[in-house]
Scaffold this active site. Structure first.
Site, PDB file in Angstrom:
ATOM      1  N   HIS A  16      -0.339   1.415 -13.157  1.00  0.00           N
ATOM      2  CA  HIS A  16       0.376   0.263 -13.705  1.00  0.00           C
ATOM      3  C   HIS A  16       1.871   0.593 -13.731  1.00  0.00           C
ATOM      4  CE1 HIS A  16       0.934  -3.348 -16.130  1.00  0.00           C
ATOM      5  NE2 HIS A  16       1.788  -2.647 -16.845  1.00  0.00           N
ATOM      6  N   ASP A  69      -5.548  -3.870 -18.097  1.00  0.00           N
ATOM      7  CA  ASP A  69      -4.586  -2.820 -18.475  1.00  0.00           C
ATOM      8  C   ASP A  69      -4.906  -2.163 -19.820  1.00  0.00           C
ATOM      9  OD1 ASP A  69      -3.116  -3.423 -16.146  1.00  0.00           O
ATOM     10  OD2 ASP A  69      -2.004  -5.003 -17.183  1.00  0.00           O
ATOM     11  N   GLU A  89       5.735   6.415  -9.402  1.00  0.00           N
ATOM     12  CA  GLU A  89       4.301   6.207  -9.124  1.00  0.00           C
ATOM     13  C   GLU A  89       3.853   7.161  -8.028  1.00  0.00           C
ATOM     14  OE1 GLU A  89       2.945   2.101  -8.723  1.00  0.00           O
ATOM     15  OE2 GLU A  89       4.801   1.433  -9.643  1.00  0.00           O
ATOM     16  N   GLY A 129       0.792  -1.227   0.000  1.00  0.00           N
ATOM     17  CA  GLY A 129       0.000   0.000   0.000  1.00  0.00           C
ATOM     18  C   GLY A 129       0.819   1.270   0.000  1.00  0.00           C
ATOM     19  N   SER A 130       2.047   1.232  -0.573  1.00  0.00           N
ATOM     20  CA  SER A 130       2.829   2.477  -0.572  1.00  0.00           C
ATOM     21  C   SER A 130       2.186   3.526  -1.479  1.00  0.00           C
ATOM     22  CB  SER A 130       4.286   2.219  -0.969  1.00  0.00           C
ATOM     23  OG  SER A 130       4.398   1.945  -2.338  1.00  0.00           O
ATOM     24  N   ASN A 131       1.510   3.081  -2.539  1.00  0.00           N
ATOM     25  CA  ASN A 131       0.798   4.061  -3.377  1.00  0.00           C
ATOM     26  C   ASN A 131      -0.364   4.686  -2.624  1.00  0.00           C
ATOM     27  OD1 ASN A 131       1.622   4.508  -6.307  1.00  0.00           O
ATOM     28  ND2 ASN A 131       1.950   2.303  -6.046  1.00  0.00           N
ATOM     29  N   LYS A 187      -6.320  -7.879  -8.378  1.00  0.00           N
ATOM     30  CA  LYS A 187      -7.470  -8.663  -8.861  1.00  0.00           C
ATOM     31  C   LYS A 187      -8.204  -7.873  -9.940  1.00  0.00           C
ATOM     32  CE  LYS A 187      -7.435 -12.164  -5.989  1.00  0.00           C
ATOM     33  NZ  LYS A 187      -7.244 -13.515  -6.459  1.00  0.00           N
ATOM     34  N   ASN A 244      -6.498   3.126 -12.378  1.00  0.00           N
ATOM     35  CA  ASN A 244      -5.498   2.124 -11.992  1.00  0.00           C
ATOM     36  C   ASN A 244      -4.094   2.687 -12.208  1.00  0.00           C
ATOM     37  OD1 ASN A 244      -4.489  -0.540 -11.294  1.00  0.00           O
ATOM     38  ND2 ASN A 244      -4.017  -0.808 -13.479  1.00  0.00           N
TER      39      ASN A 244
HETATM   40  C1  GAR Z   1       2.851  -0.898  -7.675  1.00  0.00           C
HETATM   41  O1  GAR Z   1       4.059  -0.947  -8.371  1.00  0.00           O
HETATM   42  C2  GAR Z   1       1.683  -0.844  -8.651  1.00  0.00           C
HETATM   43  O2  GAR Z   1       1.934  -0.123  -9.806  1.00  0.00           O
HETATM   44  C3  GAR Z   1       1.503  -2.298  -8.968  1.00  0.00           C
HETATM   45  O3  GAR Z   1       1.718  -2.960  -7.751  1.00  0.00           O
HETATM   46  C4  GAR Z   1       2.602  -2.214  -6.923  1.00  0.00           C
HETATM   47  C5  GAR Z   1       1.939  -2.007  -5.589  1.00  0.00           C
HETATM   48  O4  GAR Z   1       2.785  -1.381  -4.677  1.00  0.00           O
HETATM   49  N1  GAR Z   1       0.202  -2.542  -9.499  1.00  0.00           N
HETATM   50  C6  GAR Z   1      -0.049  -3.446 -10.418  1.00  0.00           C
HETATM   51  O5  GAR Z   1       0.797  -4.173 -10.888  1.00  0.00           O
HETATM   52  C7  GAR Z   1      -1.511  -3.542 -10.817  1.00  0.00           C
HETATM   53  N2  GAR Z   1      -1.669  -4.321 -11.990  1.00  0.00           N
HETATM   54  P1  GAR Z   1       2.198  -0.734  -3.351  1.00  0.00           P
HETATM   55  O6  GAR Z   1       1.326  -1.778  -2.672  1.00  0.00           O
HETATM   56  O7  GAR Z   1       3.412  -0.414  -2.540  1.00  0.00           O
HETATM   57  O8  GAR Z   1       1.424   0.488  -3.728  1.00  0.00           O
END
Ligand code: GAR
Length: 207
Positions: A110, A151, A180, A13-15, A92, A108
């Protein structure tokens, strides 16, 4: 104007944290009404709790069929008053009735430059592995609306990130993740504040 958001996250969940921070700094004008995840141990849930955001742990496997899952998810989103759905590291696929109910209102992030290195199975570290194996010199970040295909929805913004000699999946992932955190909130803010126009696949925005 969409102020109430539901955030979907599967992992650390850093985003999500970057969005919470931007909200705290007064840059991002949304409210997080619900945090949804398919993994009860997700760090994203901890972050949600720390900020008083209600959480919902749900997954297709908790239901008899996909229709029941979709119905339950839609009613939870409605009960929370969610106007915009933010997939911040969600692994998911959303069920079609949810996608249909939130057309051009699901964003989303990506970790690559779509349409390259996207599609089924292309998530998280798999993307960085594929980029390195292919020998691409450029990767990046794509924020896009979600449609029924993996995507594939209209692109809101993209930022390139260089692939450097000697990169490992981990070093590339870290560089992309930094981008990101820097850019995703801008896509969310633009959509939330009504500064995007969608014409077929083409999104115009005023940042
Ligand atoms: C991120 O790099 C995001 O772009 C990717 O998962 C990671 C989650 O990091 N998402 C996907 O690949 C979605 N298809 P986070 O949990 O630290 O935010």
């Amino acid at each position: 104007m969409f102020t109430k958001c539901a955030v979907f996250a599967s992992g650390g969940g850093s985003n999500f944290q970057a969005l919470l921070d931007r909200r705290g700094a007064g840059d991002l004008h949304v409210d997080f009404a619900l945090a949804v995840g398919n993994n009860s141990a997700a760090g994203a849930f901890e972050r949600a709790r720390a900020h008083g955001v209600p959480t919902l742990h749900t997954a297709p496997s908790h239901f008899e069929d996909e229709a029941a899952y979709a119905k339950s998810l839609l009613s939870a989103l409605k009960a929370a008053g969610a106007e915009l759905l933010i997939l911040a590291g969600y692994m998911k696929k959303l069920p079609p009735p949810v996608v249909a109910g939130y057309r051009n209102k699901i964003i989303n992030i990506h970790p690559g430059l779509l349409p390259a290195f996207g599609g089924k199975g292309m998530y998280g570290m798999n993307v960085h592995k594929a980029v390195l194996e292919y020998g691409a010199k450029l990767s990046g970040v794509t924020a896009h609306f979600v449609d029924d295909e993996y995507d594939h929805g209209p692109i809101i913004l993209q930022k390139p990130v260089p692939v450097l000699d000697g990169d490992t999946e981990q070093t590339l992932a870290a560089r992309v993740l930094k981008a990101e955190h820097e850019y995703f909130w801008q896509a969310v803010e633009a959509v939330a504040s009504g500064r995007v126009r969608v014409d077929g696949r083409v999104v115009s925005l005023r940042l």
